[in-house]
Design a protein around this motif. Structure first.
Motif, mmCIF file in Angstrom:
data_model
loop_
_atom_site.group_PDB
_atom_site.id
_atom_site.type_symbol
_atom_site.label_atom_id
_atom_site.label_comp_id
_atom_site.label_asym_id
_atom_site.label_seq_id
_atom_site.Cartn_x
_atom_site.Cartn_y
_atom_site.Cartn_z
ATOM 1 N N ALA A 183 -58.202 29.373 6.630
ATOM 2 C CA ALA A 183 -57.972 30.314 5.532
ATOM 3 C C ALA A 183 -58.954 31.475 5.622
ATOM 4 O O ALA A 183 -60.090 31.315 6.082
ATOM 5 N N ASP A 184 -58.515 32.643 5.184
ATOM 6 C CA ASP A 184 -59.381 33.820 5.232
ATOM 7 C C ASP A 184 -60.546 33.691 4.252
ATOM 8 O O ASP A 184 -61.660 34.132 4.543
ATOM 9 N N ALA A 237 -57.833 37.562 -4.908
ATOM 10 C CA ALA A 237 -56.454 37.717 -4.437
ATOM 11 C C ALA A 237 -55.950 39.138 -4.654
ATOM 12 O O ALA A 237 -55.272 39.713 -3.786
ATOM 13 N N ILE A 238 -56.298 39.729 -5.790
ATOM 14 C CA ILE A 238 -55.855 41.089 -6.086
ATOM 15 C C ILE A 238 -56.517 42.086 -5.134
ATOM 16 O O ILE A 238 -55.873 43.011 -4.636
ATOM 17 N N ASP A 239 -57.798 41.891 -4.872
ATOM 18 C CA ASP A 239 -58.481 42.762 -3.907
ATOM 19 C C ASP A 239 -57.801 42.686 -2.550
ATOM 20 O O ASP A 239 -57.566 43.717 -1.900
ATOM 21 N N LEU A 240 -57.468 41.470 -2.119
ATOM 22 C CA LEU A 240 -56.827 41.312 -0.818
ATOM 23 C C LEU A 240 -55.433 41.931 -0.796
ATOM 24 O O LEU A 240 -55.026 42.562 0.188
ATOM 25 N N ALA A 253 -52.589 37.503 3.732
ATOM 26 C CA ALA A 253 -53.941 36.990 3.510
ATOM 27 C C ALA A 253 -53.884 35.640 2.813
ATOM 28 O O ALA A 253 -52.997 35.392 1.991
ATOM 29 N N THR A 254 -54.827 34.762 3.127
ATOM 30 C CA THR A 254 -54.802 33.407 2.590
ATOM 31 C C THR A 254 -56.123 33.037 1.910
ATOM 32 O O THR A 254 -57.198 33.436 2.352
ATOM 33 N N VAL A 255 -55.992 32.260 0.837
ATOM 34 C CA VAL A 255 -57.155 31.799 0.085
ATOM 35 C C VAL A 255 -57.003 30.313 -0.185
ATOM 36 O O VAL A 255 -55.991 29.886 -0.759
ATOM 37 N N ASP A 256 -57.958 29.526 0.232
ATOM 38 C CA ASP A 256 -58.033 28.118 -0.183
ATOM 39 C C ASP A 256 -58.653 28.099 -1.576
ATOM 40 O O ASP A 256 -59.734 28.658 -1.788
ATOM 41 N N TYR A 257 -57.963 27.465 -2.507
ATOM 42 C CA TYR A 257 -58.451 27.412 -3.885
ATOM 43 C C TYR A 257 -58.876 25.988 -4.205
ATOM 44 O O TYR A 257 -58.103 25.055 -4.043
ATOM 45 N N ASP A 258 -60.107 25.864 -4.627
ATOM 46 C CA ASP A 258 -60.695 24.606 -5.070
ATOM 47 C C ASP A 258 -60.970 23.630 -3.926
ATOM 48 O O ASP A 258 -61.993 22.978 -3.921
ATOM 49 N N ARG A 259 -60.049 23.497 -2.976
ATOM 50 C CA ARG A 259 -60.247 22.615 -1.825
ATOM 51 C C ARG A 259 -60.208 23.417 -0.542
ATOM 52 O O ARG A 259 -59.281 24.205 -0.328
ATOM 53 N N LEU A 260 -61.176 23.202 0.314
ATOM 54 C CA LEU A 260 -61.158 23.836 1.626
ATOM 55 C C LEU A 260 -60.279 23.007 2.557
ATOM 56 O O LEU A 260 -60.481 21.806 2.721
ATOM 57 N N VAL A 312 -50.497 37.895 -0.802
ATOM 58 C CA VAL A 312 -51.572 36.920 -0.666
ATOM 59 C C VAL A 312 -51.025 35.558 -1.055
ATOM 60 O O VAL A 312 -50.268 35.431 -2.030
ATOM 61 N N LEU A 313 -51.416 34.536 -0.294
ATOM 62 C CA LEU A 313 -51.014 33.172 -0.614
ATOM 63 C C LEU A 313 -52.270 32.356 -0.931
ATOM 64 O O LEU A 313 -53.178 32.259 -0.102
ATOM 65 N N VAL A 314 -52.296 31.794 -2.130
ATOM 66 C CA VAL A 314 -53.412 30.976 -2.593
ATOM 67 C C VAL A 314 -52.925 29.528 -2.661
ATOM 68 O O VAL A 314 -51.902 29.252 -3.295
#
Length: 361
Positions: A133-134, A292-295, A120-127, A96-98
């Motif tokens: 992003a997923d 992130a861990i779930d993904l 899998a990707t996560v935008d953190y704090d800023r979209l 996963v990449l945050v």
């Protein structure tokens, strides 16, 4: 985010993300038979001290608590470095990449690269607008702005037709747009009915504190009757306060902020800053780490119960939205009790009397 968020369930409270110029230590772990590996790219240390002083420790603690291998890097505002960090993390096999993007273009490039590799990707704090992003984890940033606007109006109570200046965040940061949407929803009706007068209004590239100070100095020179300053974060608020101090106006002209940094809290206690907004980094980091861990392990992402529209693509992004908290003198302890700052950091000898006056413990 009011009109910008479609909620399916209420989320909790939170703040922001990680920091640091160096790689964090990693720890191996496993869940459901897999060994997840999460990469996190933070934006800089210049725009706000929160990335290093609040978010990195909180995110690190969250991953360690779950026994998950992780790598946290800070791009230090350099788009080339941002891409290089992503290249290395993807080569090393992160699940996963945050990311906290620097701007939409560089953020989108990294997200697309990860997506192409099945990460899998996560935008953190800023979209990242247009980034695809997923998932997205943040605070309700329109609410942050609303709290700033409400705080300023409370501090201007009794002032007849105050002239309000606005020092906005970076135009390339979607969060700055959302903050402004929030505080302008409070201020614009007052401008319209003539109860407030609209003063200078400028956005600050890169959330640059030095530029914010120079810009506000020019504002004050051209509009010396400024009565209040809506400043989008604590770092820029410190620059504005420095200008006011030079003119012996600190404490006389209300200034807002956001991030509940140590300097921001001290300014609130001293009366130089009207209020700040606390986005509990431990809660945001815990939410980001859990997602992130779930993904990474293939578990259902059950925490992402909100849907936030990407205004560029028109698509809805599955999101975890947290609730910010306005901080004034009376509730500074909420930040200290959370662990985001300590009494020793905030209540230095210079601010000991102010801390004692409000019972900081």
């Amino acid at each position: 985010m009011r009109s910008l968020i479609i909620r399916t369930m209420t989320a909790g409270t939170v703040a922001a993300l990680a920091l640091g110029a160096c790689s964090s230590n990693s720890s191996d772990g496993s869940a459901k038979g897999r060994s997840p590996y999460v990469g996190v790219i933070l934006p800089d240390t210049k725009s706000s001290s929160r990335w290093e002083t609040q978010d990195r420790p909180a995110l690190t603690a969250a991953f360690k608590a779950k026994g998950v291998r992780y790598d946290i890097q800070n791009a230090q505002g350099d788009k080339t470095q941002f891409q290089a960090i992503a290249d290395r993390m993807l080569k090393e096999g992160v699940n996963v990449l945050v990311v906290v993007d620097l701007d939409a273009a560089s953020g989108s490039a990294v997200l697309a690269q990860a997506r192409a590799q099945g990460v899998a990707t996560v935008d953190y704090d800023r979209l990242t607008l247009g980034g695809g992003a997923d998932y997205y984890v943040s605070f309700d940033n329109v609410d942050v702005g609303e709290q700033q606007g409400q705080g300023l109006t409370q501090c201007l109570a009794g002032v007849v037709k105050p002239v309000v200046a606005e020092v906005n965040g970076a135009p390339t940061d979607n969060n700055a747009t959302l903050f402004a949407q929030g505080y302008n929803s409070i201020l614009t009706p007052r401008y319209a009915d003539g109860s407030y007068l609209k003063g200078p209004n400028e956005s600050i590239a890169g959330w640059d504190n030095t530029l914010a100070g120079k810009t506000f100095s020019q504002m004050l020179a051209t509009t010396p009757n400024i009565s209040g300053v809506l400043v989008a974060n604590d770092g820029m608020a410190q620059a504005v306060i420095a200008v006011l101090k030079a003119h012996h106006l600190n404490g006389k002209i209300p200034v807002t902020g956001q991030d509940a940094t140590v300097a921001g809290l001290q300014s609130v206690l001293s009366g130089d800053q009207c209020m700040t907004v606390f986005k509990d980094p431990a809660k945001e980091a815990a939410a980001g780490a859990e997602l992130a861990i779930d993904l990474a392990t293939g578990a259902p992402a059950n925490t992402a119960t909100a849907m936030v529209p990407d205004t560029v693509t028109g698509k809805l992004v599955k999101s975890v939205m947290l609730t910010p908290e306005a901080i004034v003198k009376a509730n500074v302890n909420d930040v200290i009790d959370s662990g985001a700052a300590t009494k020793a950091e905030v209540c230095t000898p210079q601010f000991a009397a102010e801390c004692a006056a409000v019972g900081v413990h």
